[in-house]
Every structure is written in C-alpha cells, then in structure tokens.
Write an enzyme that holds these catalytic residues in place. Structure first.
Site, mmCIF file in Angstrom:
data_model
loop_
_atom_site.group_PDB
_atom_site.id
_atom_site.type_symbol
_atom_site.label_atom_id
_atom_site.label_comp_id
_atom_site.label_asym_id
_atom_site.label_seq_id
_atom_site.Cartn_x
_atom_site.Cartn_y
_atom_site.Cartn_z
ATOM 1 C CG ASP A 1 -2.017 -1.046 1.125
ATOM 2 O OD1 ASP A 1 -1.804 -2.066 0.437
ATOM 3 O OD2 ASP A 1 -3.079 -0.861 1.747
ATOM 4 C CE LYS B 1 -5.203 1.852 2.925
ATOM 5 N NZ LYS B 1 -4.054 1.080 3.480
ATOM 6 C CE LYS C 1 -7.294 -1.292 2.990
ATOM 7 N NZ LYS C 1 -5.997 -1.917 3.344
#
Length: 247
Positions: free
Chosen positions: A99, A173, A207
């Site tokens: 990430d 995300k 996400k």
C-alpha cells in the site's frame, strides 16, 4: 456474503505514536496478527518491520491470512526510487500486498508527470512480483475535484501501462488514517468521497480505509462497491459490536 473477506485488519501505530515501549508495541502487533488468523480475516495490515513476524505466525497456524504493508507511510513524499527500495525490501520479506502513499502534495503542485511516473514504476515493481498494489490518495488532504482527478490519474496510468488481467490487482485507497485535518473534519473514508473514487477508478477496485467503525457502515461501503475495508476494528465490525477506535 462473508464480511470478513472484505476486512483488512490494521495496526500501523509506532511505539512512539502510542507512547509505549517497543516491546509493548510488538505485543500489540502479535495480538493483532493472531486475532486476524483466528477470525479468518482477509489480511493483516502492519508496518514493514513486522512482516517476517506475521509470516512466521501464519506458517505455524497454516493460515491463509495475507500480509499487507504500507510504503512511504504516512506522508508519501519520498522519491520514486526510495519508494521502490522500501517496497523491494517488503517483497523480499514475502509480503503479499503493498500500500503505497502517493505523493499527493506533488499532485497538488501539478507535478503530474512525476506522479504518473511514480505510479507506473511502483506499480510495475509490485505486479512483476505478483503482489497486489494499492495507492493511498489521502482524501482528507484533497477537495472533491482533486479526489476525482488523482483517482482518474491512477486509473489511466494502469490502463495505459498494464494488461487488463492486472486491473483487479491495483486498488485506489482512501486514507492513511494519520492525516491531521485542520477543522476536525473526518480524516478517513466518507461515503461521498468513496462514491467519487468508485466512479472514477473503474475498472480498478477501491479500498475504504479509516473511519469505517460499524457493521452498518461496512455494509454500506460494500454496497457502494468497495472491495476492501481497512480498519483497526475488524473484529468489532464483523461481530456488529460498538468500537471506539480512531481508525
């Protein structure tokens, strides 16, 4: 629907941030890993220095739990080279998902070629090692127009440089959970921002991280179209319990 397969159980605080000893922090990390194993969550999201610890516990338990880590966290201002170097270390430690925090400050300065190159190079590194890649855009630092633009930038970089079969391995995300807002407004996922991200990320998955604190919120996020939810309250959410967590 198995909500646990949407949940990335998350613990990203350092000992300093929690005002505790490193030994105590490691104990918290171990407990988070063991809970994620026993609850059969999708993934445990931890800092890079704990990847090996998690992998050992997973192997001993014969678990299918995935391990994710954060790269250039939480500000995202490191060079592309440094991002890749940190990611490669995590890859060598057998992490499953990376990430990255995008350099949203460079984006806001309109340094778009730099940001695009960063997305392409860091994504390429992850995908070439069969890792899932997520790009944290830090929505609390962006206005709605910027959320739309940076989400579309990531999508277009992926579509232009990678195969269609890889699209589902590159997420956009929402948040780090560590950004400090000036007016006390939410620093994590909001329904309005997630809607913008989903509309502009497709066909890439989204996400939602930070701010999802109840079973009802999680279900609403999933109904909106998110594929994963990052939370430090995974067990409480899965069991429809009240949580006071700040992430």
């Amino acid at each position: 629907m198995d909500i646990k397969q949407y949940l990335d159980s998350t613990y990203l605080k350092t000992a300093e941030q929690s005002s505790i000893s490193e030994d105590k922090n490691i104990e918290i990390v171990k407990n988070a890993i063991n809970e994620a194993i026993s609850e059969r969550f999708k993934l445990i999201m931890i800092r890079p220095e704990y990847i090996v610890l998690a992998k050992k516990a997973i192997d001993v338990s014969n678990s299918k739990l995935l391990v994710g880590t954060v790269i250039d966290f939480p500000k995202g201002v490191s060079s592309t080279e440094d991002k890749c170097k940190e990611a490669l270390t995590a890859i060598n430690n057998d992490v499953d998902e990376l990430d990255y925090v995008i350099d949203y400050e460079a984006f806001k300065r309109n340094e778009l070629d730099y940001v695009k190159n960063q997305v392409v190079e860091c994504t390429k590194l992850g995908l070439s090692h069969n890792k899932v890649v997520k790009w944290i855009i830090e929505i609390a630092a962006l206005n709605n127009h910027e959320i739309v633009q940076i989400t579309a930038l990531i999508k277009n970089c992926v579509i232009s440089n990678f195969n269609e079969s890889q699209y589902d391995k590159v997420f956009v995300k929402s948040s780090t959970g560590f950004y400090v807002t000036q007016d006390g407004s939410p620093n994590g996922a909001t329904f309005s921002a997630i809607k913008l991200m989903i509309e502009n990320a497709f066909p890439l998955p989204v996400k939602a991280s930070g701010g999802v604190k109840s079973y009802e919120d999680a279900i609403q996020m999933i109904n909106l179209g998110v594929k994963r939810i990052g939370t430090s309250s995974a067990k409480e959410i899965a069991n429809n319990e009240i949580t006071n967590s700040d992430y």
